[in-house]
Design a protein around this motif. Structure first.
Motif, mmCIF file in Angstrom:
data_model
loop_
_atom_site.group_PDB
_atom_site.id
_atom_site.type_symbol
_atom_site.label_atom_id
_atom_site.label_comp_id
_atom_site.label_asym_id
_atom_site.label_seq_id
_atom_site.Cartn_x
_atom_site.Cartn_y
_atom_site.Cartn_z
ATOM 1 N N UNK A 166 52.799 44.325 50.890
ATOM 2 C CA UNK A 166 52.376 43.264 51.806
ATOM 3 C C UNK A 166 51.033 42.675 51.366
ATOM 4 N N UNK A 167 50.027 42.648 52.251
ATOM 5 C CA UNK A 167 48.743 42.090 51.830
ATOM 6 C C UNK A 167 48.132 42.915 50.709
ATOM 7 N N UNK A 168 48.523 44.204 50.612
ATOM 8 C CA UNK A 168 48.072 45.013 49.492
ATOM 9 C C UNK A 168 48.577 44.488 48.164
ATOM 10 N N UNK A 169 49.770 43.908 48.158
ATOM 11 C CA UNK A 169 50.288 43.294 46.940
ATOM 12 C C UNK A 169 49.438 42.089 46.538
ATOM 13 N N UNK A 170 48.984 41.341 47.529
ATOM 14 C CA UNK A 170 48.120 40.190 47.246
ATOM 15 C C UNK A 170 46.777 40.663 46.706
ATOM 16 N N UNK A 171 46.263 41.759 47.259
ATOM 17 C CA UNK A 171 45.015 42.325 46.749
ATOM 18 C C UNK A 171 45.157 42.727 45.287
ATOM 19 N N UNK A 172 46.298 43.298 44.929
ATOM 20 C CA UNK A 172 46.542 43.655 43.533
ATOM 21 C C UNK A 172 46.522 42.408 42.652
ATOM 22 N N UNK A 173 47.164 41.348 43.111
ATOM 23 C CA UNK A 173 47.150 40.095 42.339
ATOM 24 C C UNK A 173 45.739 39.555 42.175
ATOM 25 N N UNK A 174 44.951 39.607 43.248
ATOM 26 C CA UNK A 174 43.577 39.105 43.169
ATOM 27 C C UNK A 174 42.742 39.963 42.213
ATOM 28 N N UNK A 175 42.980 41.267 42.221
ATOM 29 C CA UNK A 175 42.252 42.140 41.301
ATOM 30 C C UNK A 175 42.608 41.816 39.848
#
Length: 276
Positions: A104-113
Motif C-alpha cells: 500500500x503506501x509502503x509500496x509508494x515509500x519504496x518507490x520514493x526511496x
C-alpha cells in the motif's frame, strides 16, 4: 547475498535526523525488509502476515515507521524525505542488497526511496494505492490537511474514521471497528496518517502517472495486485508496472488489498529466485 541471522530482541537504528527506528529480525538467510502501509506497524501489519512462511528461508526485517510502535516520532517535521531516510537506515542494517517488500503506501515509500537513490535489491510492490483513471473518483486533495486538523484537535478516532471511509469501508463497518480492541491501536498511530497522504494523494487524482516519474528506477520490480481488488486498483498497478523499466506485473487470484502470506510468499520466492 549476505546471510543474516535473527535477532532475539528489538533493535534500533538512528535515522538521519536522529530518530530511533525500531526493528526486529526473524529467520536466517538473505535479508528482506518489509515496509508497512497506513496505520500498520510491525506487530500488526504486512510483516506479521508474511513472517511465518517468509522467515523459513529469509531474515525478515520488520520495522516501525516513525511515529508507530517503538519508533520515535522524530524531532524534525515528518516529511516524505524523513521516511525515505528511515528506510535507508534500516537498509543500512539489513544490507544494500536486501530484498524489499512494500505494501500500500509502503509500496509508494519504496518507490520514493528508489527515486532518491537508496540502494536495495529486488523490490516487490503490493498495490500502491493510486487512482490513475476515471474508474474511481479522485480522493480529496485536502485529506492530509483535514486529517492533521482532526489530530491537532485531539480527535484521532475521527481521523481514523475518515481514513476508513476514504478507503471504502462502509459506515457500519467503521461502527463495528470502534468497539473492537484494535481501535485503540489504530487511534494511537492516527497522527501518522498525514505522512501516508503525503506519499499517495498526488497520485490519487484520476490522472495518469507523470511521464518519466519512475523511469530512473532500474532494479527488478514485481508489481502485485489482488484478483479481487477493484478495477481502479488493477489499472493503477498495470500503470506502475508499465512505468518501471524492469518490472513484472502479477495478479494473485482471489486476493484483495490485504496481504495474505499463504498467497504472497510463494510468488515472492519465485521472483527472488528467478524461477517460476
Amino acid at each position: 547475498m549476505t546471510t543474516v541471522t535473527a535477532t532475539t530482541s528489538t533493535r534500533f537504528v538512528a535515522s538521519a535526523d536522529g530518530t530511533a527506528i525500531a526493528y526486529d529480525v526473524t529467520g536466517t538467510g538473505p535479508a528482506v525488509v518489509v515496509v508497512e502501509g497506513a496505520l500498520c506497524q510491525r506487530s500488526m501489519g504486512t510483516a506479521k502476515s508474511l513472517i511465518p512462511l517468509l522467515s523459513e528461508h529469509h531474515a525478515v526485517f520488520a520495522y516501525d515507521r516513525r511515529g508507530r510502535g517503538e519508533s520515535g516520532p522524530g524531532s524534525s517535521p515528518s516529511t516524505v524525505q524523513r521516511e525515505v531516510e528511515d528506510l535507508a537506515a534500516v537498509l543500512g542494517a539489513a544490507g544494500p542488497d536486501a530484498f524489499v517488500v512494500g505494501a500500500s503506501s509502503g509500496a509508494v515509500l519504496v518507490l520514493q526511496a528508489l527515486r532518491s537513490g537508496v540502494s536495495m535489491g529486488k523490490v516487490a510492490l503490493y498495490e500502491a494505492p493510486f487512482i490513475v483513471d476515471d474508474t474511481h473518483a479522485p480522493n480529496d486533495a485536502d485529506l492530509g490537511a483535514r486529517t492533521q486538523a482532526l489530530v491537532d484537535e485531539g480527535r484521532p478516532g475521527d481521523a481514523v474514521q475518515l481514513f476508513m471511509r476514504t478507503v471504502g469501508l462502509p459506515a457500519f463497518g467503521v461502527m463495528m471497528m470502534r468497539v473492537m480492541p484494535v481501535w485503540k491501536k489504530l487511534c494511537a498511530v492516527a497522527p501518522t496518517l498525514p505522512h501516508d497522504y503525503a506519499l499517495v494523494l498526488e497520485h490519487q487524482q484520476g490522472q495518469p502517472l507523470p511521464t518519466g516519474w519512475l523511469a530512473g528506477i532500474t532494479v527488478p520490480a514485481l508489481v502485485i495486485v489482488g484478483g479481487k481488488s477493484p478495477q481502479y486498483m488493477r489499472n493503477s498497478q498495470a500503470a506502475v508496472a508499465a512505468a518501471l523499466p524492469n518490472a513484472t506485473l502479477r495478479e494473485l487470484p482471489g486476493q484483495t488489498h490485504m496481504v495474505k502470506g499463504k498467497a504472497t510468499v510463494p510468488v515472492l520466492r519465485e521472483f527472488w529466485s528467478g524461477v517460476r
